[in-house]
Design a protein around this motif. Structure first.
Motif, short mmCIF file in Angstrom:
data_model
loop_
_atom_site.label_atom_id
_atom_site.label_comp_id
_atom_site.label_asym_id
_atom_site.label_seq_id
_atom_site.Cartn_x
_atom_site.Cartn_y
_atom_site.Cartn_z
N VAL A 116 40.70 -0.13 88.43
CA VAL A 116 40.71 0.36 89.81
C VAL A 116 39.98 1.69 89.84
O VAL A 116 40.17 2.54 88.98
CB VAL A 116 42.16 0.54 90.33
N LYS B 244 45.61 -2.40 92.87
CA LYS B 244 45.29 -1.48 93.95
C LYS B 244 46.55 -1.05 94.70
O LYS B 244 46.67 0.11 95.08
CB LYS B 244 44.29 -2.11 94.92
N ASP B 245 47.49 -1.98 94.86
CA ASP B 245 48.76 -1.63 95.52
C ASP B 245 49.53 -0.57 94.74
O ASP B 245 50.13 0.33 95.34
CB ASP B 245 49.63 -2.87 95.70
N ASP C 178 41.80 1.35 101.12
CA ASP C 178 41.22 0.27 100.32
C ASP C 178 39.80 0.02 100.83
O ASP C 178 39.61 -0.39 101.98
CB ASP C 178 42.08 -0.98 100.46
N ALA D 181 47.85 2.67 95.42
CA ALA D 181 48.14 3.07 96.81
C ALA D 181 49.56 3.63 96.92
O ALA D 181 49.78 4.63 97.63
CB ALA D 181 47.95 1.89 97.75
N SER E 122 44.45 -7.02 93.59
CA SER E 122 45.21 -6.44 94.71
C SER E 122 46.52 -5.79 94.24
O SER E 122 46.92 -4.76 94.77
CB SER E 122 45.48 -7.47 95.79
#
Length: 89
Positions: free
Chosen positions: A4, A37-38, A53, A41, A34
């Motif tokens: 990421v 990335k979560d 994103d 985040a 994903s």
């Protein structure tokens, strides 16, 4: 391996503060996974910053260019490394 891209468009001093000029920092996140990335985040939100994103990992190329442009503006605009990239609605 999960990769990421994040944080490279924000200077360290502002990251330490978590904000810039009274605004929460925007952290641009690129990646193909994903779930990964979560997790980034969630970390960004836990530091009172705003995760954005920006799409797949291939966007890392554009993030690098944004970071370079941001760095190159510091001296001519006398920003003293206290500026950030902010996305406004």
């Amino acid at each position: 391996m999960k990769v990421v891209k994040a944080f490279n468009t924000t200077f360290a001093g502002l990251l330490t503060a978590g904000e810039g000029h009274g605004f929460p920092l925007d952290v641009l996140i690129a990646g193909d996974d994903s779930a990964a990335k979560d997790k980034i985040a969630q970390f960004v939100r836990s530091a009172a910053m705003r995760p954005l994103d920006v799409g797949p990992l291939r966007r890392a190329r554009e993030l690098e260019a944004m970071g370079f442009l941001h760095i190159s503006l510091q001296q001519p605009l006398q920003l003293d490394w206290q500026s950030s990239i902010k996305i406004l609605p």
